[in-house]
Scaffold this motif. Sequence first.
Motif, PDB file in Angstrom:
ATOM      1  N   THR A 144       0.850  -1.200   0.000  1.00  8.58           N
ATOM      2  CA  THR A 144       0.000   0.000   0.000  1.00  8.58           C
ATOM      3  C   THR A 144       0.885   1.249   0.000  1.00  8.58           C
ATOM      4  O   THR A 144       2.007   1.223   0.496  1.00  8.58           O
TER       5      THR A 144
ATOM      6  N   TYR B 229      -3.874   4.175  -0.723  1.00 15.73           N
ATOM      7  CA  TYR B 229      -4.581   3.947   0.532  1.00 15.73           C
ATOM      8  C   TYR B 229      -4.650   5.264   1.282  1.00 15.73           C
ATOM      9  O   TYR B 229      -3.698   6.051   1.283  1.00 15.73           O
TER      10      TYR B 229
ATOM     11  N   ILE C  49      -8.807   1.731   1.326  1.00 16.33           N
ATOM     12  CA  ILE C  49      -8.205   1.334   0.061  1.00 16.33           C
ATOM     13  C   ILE C  49      -8.950   2.014  -1.082  1.00 16.33           C
ATOM     14  O   ILE C  49     -10.182   2.029  -1.110  1.00 16.33           O
TER      15      ILE C  49
ATOM     16  N   ILE D 179      -8.350  -1.210   5.821  1.00 18.23           N
ATOM     17  CA  ILE D 179      -7.354  -2.299   5.848  1.00 18.23           C
ATOM     18  C   ILE D 179      -7.885  -3.485   6.666  1.00 18.23           C
ATOM     19  O   ILE D 179      -7.665  -4.647   6.314  1.00 18.23           O
TER      20      ILE D 179
END
Lengths: 289, 289
Positions: free
Chosen positions: B134, B171, B177, B232
């Motif tokens: 990420t 992110y 996300i 997440i």
Amino acid sequence: MREKEAEMQNLIWCEGDWREKISWQNDLGLQRADGVIEVLAARGAVLFHWYDHWSRLMAGCDGYIPREKLPSGQEIKAKAECLLKKDGNDRSVVRILVTPGDSDDMKTPSGSPKLSLDVRPLTESESKPLRLMTVVERRKVPNLKLACDYGTVNRNIQRIQGMGYDSFLYYDHIDGILEGPYENVFFITTDDWLITPYTHNRALAGVTRKIVLDLAQRSELFKRVSEYEIGIDLLKLCREAFFTSTTRGITPIKQIIYRAFEVGPDTLTSKLQKLFWKYSDNYFRERGA
Amino acid sequence: MREKEAEMQNLIWCEGDWREKISWQNDLGLQRADGVIEVLAARGAVLFHWYDHWSRLMAGCDGYIPREKLPSGQEIKAKAECLLKKDGNDRSVVRILVTPGDSDDMKTPSGSPKLSLDVRPLTESESKPLRLMTVVERRKVPNLKLACDYGTVNRNIQRIQGMGYDSFLYYDHIDGILEGPYENVFFITTDDWLITPYTHNRALAGVTRKIVLDLAQRSELFKRVSEYEIGIDLLKLCREAFFTSTTRGITPIKQIIYRAFEVGPDTLTSKLQKLFWKYSDNYFRERGA
């Protein structure tokens, strides 16, 4: 159009050679906004603060475009001076753009970076006091001077000019006022304190910003000079405001949204502007320009 | 290099004419990352979902580059088909770039936009399952496809590839996300729910994303199909993950940071992939490709 092009001098470092023309069609700089830029002022063939600009350019390439694939700083400087002599203008702007080069799939760089060096007469007009709007946006990588951080400037300008403003300030709900589209911003409080937003992850560390901070600190114009977090509320405590930039030096700001600022010959901004002009004149004179 | 260039077909709309070569040296697209882009897939001379891509391109120009300064959608489509016929490849990629054009001061557009149309063979390899990291970053204007939003992709890729990953996900601590650098992302929960991040101010509304959402909804593969906020933490409840993009269709994801996902022929991702291939085959066949 043709005439303007004739006035411009440029050279491009491409696959180990300096060339006068190349095709940018497949370049990731054009197709994917992948470039590092620098803009310098010059008088005659003398570059203003070359080392500061070159260091920042290299910081933008560091860990991404290997230095050994680019000409040395000395070589770029010599080529720029050469172009400035050919150009023959009293005042010029030098622009450097480094890109990772061509790509077959427009994603992966093919490994041969390009460096474009471009000299043209400085045409920026006298610095009239500006009226600014705020735009809730921030540069992605404020500590580097990447081309991608300029891709929305004209969209913002077009929108805010429709509302009667000249330019804008990037503003963030967490970090407050950050910077202008091409400028750093300074404020002078009612008790003669000169403040400017922190840099690093907030605003670009401008070369003119640094010079102005130094000049202000050495002058007796201000009670205090410092970096500070500048929320919108703090503007109520400010009497003057100005932009700093390579091509315009110090530009007074007369309004930010509804808040008006003092402008004119008796302001501290005007006094600081004179100090900057004097510094700049000396810099060039000492180097023979 | 030379050979590859020969394979590429391109035309540029510049000052009211289509040209084979122009100088991009003074273009704001190159110098200031100011461009709107589209990437389309083609089989033979048939473009995949032309209207969706063209509409998004126009949305990117809307209020900034006037439509009357650009060729009509029909004209661009006809030129693209022409280039595809010359190109003669079975599968191709068509790229469109619109910029505000040249600028004398590298700030203000001179008012004559350019449109570059570029066709080359589709060289993207088969979609191997990806390992993703990420990156705490987000596109500046996620609802438009602006070149400036791609300027840091290769920098991020270079960094994360050094850590053993293939690509990354944008992110954000607030919205979770968001999307991949060139892709939308989907997740399948352990209870067969297909979810993908909201678009508008979070992620680009991809053309393949939309087709896949439609196909999934009409299939009986999932208990539920919807847009969702994907923090997440939610990854723990997900069994499969995949990317969607124009050039690769559906690409399975086998890992996001420490979290592993199921891949292989028995997954729902693989079943959806087959539905997408079938849809795509039909699309082209119905149009004579």
